[in-house]
Design a protein around this motif. Structure first.
Motif, PDB file in Angstrom:
ATOM      1  N   ASP A 117     -17.196  26.185 -58.798  1.00 41.57           N
ATOM      2  CA  ASP A 117     -17.322  25.108 -57.812  1.00 41.57           C
ATOM      3  C   ASP A 117     -18.669  24.371 -57.913  1.00 41.57           C
ATOM      4  O   ASP A 117     -19.409  24.268 -56.936  1.00 41.57           O
ATOM      5  CB  ASP A 117     -17.072  25.667 -56.399  1.00 41.57           C
ATOM      6  CG  ASP A 117     -15.660  26.222 -56.278  1.00 41.57           C
ATOM      7  OD1 ASP A 117     -14.726  25.435 -56.049  1.00 41.57           O
ATOM      8  OD2 ASP A 117     -15.474  27.450 -56.480  1.00 41.57           O
ATOM      9  N   HIS A 150     -18.843  21.200 -58.536  1.00 44.02           N
ATOM     10  CA  HIS A 150     -18.566  19.993 -57.765  1.00 44.02           C
ATOM     11  C   HIS A 150     -19.542  18.851 -58.037  1.00 44.02           C
ATOM     12  O   HIS A 150     -20.042  18.217 -57.094  1.00 44.02           O
ATOM     13  CB  HIS A 150     -18.488  20.316 -56.262  1.00 44.02           C
ATOM     14  CG  HIS A 150     -17.181  20.933 -55.872  1.00 44.02           C
ATOM     15  ND1 HIS A 150     -15.993  20.254 -55.950  1.00 44.02           N
ATOM     16  CD2 HIS A 150     -16.863  22.196 -55.463  1.00 44.02           C
ATOM     17  CE1 HIS A 150     -14.993  21.065 -55.583  1.00 44.02           C
ATOM     18  NE2 HIS A 150     -15.491  22.243 -55.305  1.00 44.02           N
ATOM     19  N   ASP A 175     -13.389  23.660 -60.703  1.00 38.88           N
ATOM     20  CA  ASP A 175     -13.960  22.620 -59.841  1.00 38.88           C
ATOM     21  C   ASP A 175     -15.340  22.194 -60.342  1.00 38.88           C
ATOM     22  O   ASP A 175     -16.343  22.278 -59.618  1.00 38.88           O
ATOM     23  CB  ASP A 175     -14.023  23.062 -58.362  1.00 38.88           C
ATOM     24  CG  ASP A 175     -12.692  22.853 -57.643  1.00 38.88           C
ATOM     25  OD1 ASP A 175     -11.707  22.447 -58.304  1.00 38.88           O
ATOM     26  OD2 ASP A 175     -12.635  23.094 -56.425  1.00 38.88           O
ATOM     27  N   HIS A 203     -15.785  28.825 -51.915  1.00 37.08           N
ATOM     28  CA  HIS A 203     -17.206  28.472 -51.805  1.00 37.08           C
ATOM     29  C   HIS A 203     -17.973  29.503 -50.968  1.00 37.08           C
ATOM     30  O   HIS A 203     -19.018  29.187 -50.402  1.00 37.08           O
ATOM     31  CB  HIS A 203     -17.406  27.076 -51.203  1.00 37.08           C
ATOM     32  CG  HIS A 203     -16.783  25.964 -52.001  1.00 37.08           C
ATOM     33  ND1 HIS A 203     -17.251  24.676 -51.968  1.00 37.08           N
ATOM     34  CD2 HIS A 203     -15.733  25.942 -52.869  1.00 37.08           C
ATOM     35  CE1 HIS A 203     -16.521  23.907 -52.759  1.00 37.08           C
ATOM     36  NE2 HIS A 203     -15.581  24.660 -53.313  1.00 37.08           N
TER      37      HIS A 203
HETATM   38 ZN    ZN Z   1     -14.106  23.884 -54.840  1.00 44.04          ZN
END
Ligand code: ZN
Length: 243
Positions: free
Chosen positions: A8, A10, A34, A149
């Protein structure tokens, strides 16, 4: 040998660089998905991953969303807006990389997914109740996953007894032996466990040890990049809160 496990990211390149700098010596990188979505540097984050050449690189729901492989109905308005913005930033090479990512990594020693063994891209493993059936879907001693997360771990025994996933402290070491484990290294680019610092894990397969780590990064810099990109305010403010 040490493996740097990230999830993640991101598109928060500032946080990702802070993790790479703080991780110390590692021979492999495993990415649990992600890479893009929410954050201000999607293309550059994909380029950085390609350059690092992770041994495992999995897809996440936001990676799929960005390349149009997932309907956006379940995304809230801010996430949907950020996805359209992200798609517009990506070049063909980024799209192709994201297209090619698998949704699982399976070896005898471990399983890797973004969400869960049951639903690799979608399911959030947040409770013992959700974790329990997933333990039956992998045979290895450990499954590493991301998506929530939240940095955490849960053993099969705990899941059976209804004990909630445990949130480790900074630099806590976890030994992989005994009952099977599900481990989440947390999110590099948008932590949601109340600690805004970037989260990751170091895994030593030979000694069977996992170390949970956090590192501070220049949150204001990422927020400024998001503001200049015109990304939604709630996505900007949450970074400083770790929610
Ligand atoms: Zn995520």
């Amino acid at each position: 040998m040490a493996v740097l496990i990230v999830s993640d990211i991101h598109a928060n390149l500032v946080a990702f660089e802070a993790v790479l700098a703080a991780a110390g010596d590692y021979e492999e990188i495993w990415n649990l998905g992600d890479i893009v979505g929410y954050g201000p540097r999607p293309g550059e984050s994909v380029d950085r991953i390609i350059e690092l050449g992770p041994q495992y690189s999995l897809t996440g729901n936001h990676d799929w969303a960005a390349i149009g492989r997932l309907p956006l109905d379940e995304f809230n308005p801010a996430a949907r807006f950020a996805t359209y913005w992200t798609t517009a930033q990506l070049q063909t090479s980024h799209m192709e990389y994201l297209e090619g990512l698998p949704n699982r990594g399976i070896e005898s020693a471990f399983m890797l997914v973004h969400g869960s063994p049951r639903h690799p891209v979608w399911e959030y493993v947040t409770t013992a109740r959700v974790a329990l059936p997933n333990f039956e879907l992998f045979d290895s001693p450990v499954c590493f996953l991301g998506h929530t997360h939240v940095q955490m771990y849960i053993s099969e025994d705990d899941a059976r007894r209804g004990i909630a996933p445990r949130q480790p402290g900074d630099t806590d070491l976890l030994e992989i032996r005994g009952p099977k484990l599900i481990i989440n290294p947390g999110s590099v680019g948008q932590p949601r466990d109340g600690d805004p610092r970037a989260a990751y894990a170091l895994y030593d397969p030979r000694r069977g040890l996992v170390q949970f780590r956090r590192v501070e990064y220049d949150i204001a810099k990422t927020q400024e990049q998001m503001q200049l990109a015109g990304l939604p305010r709630p996505l900007i403010t949450r970074l400083a809160l770790g929610v």
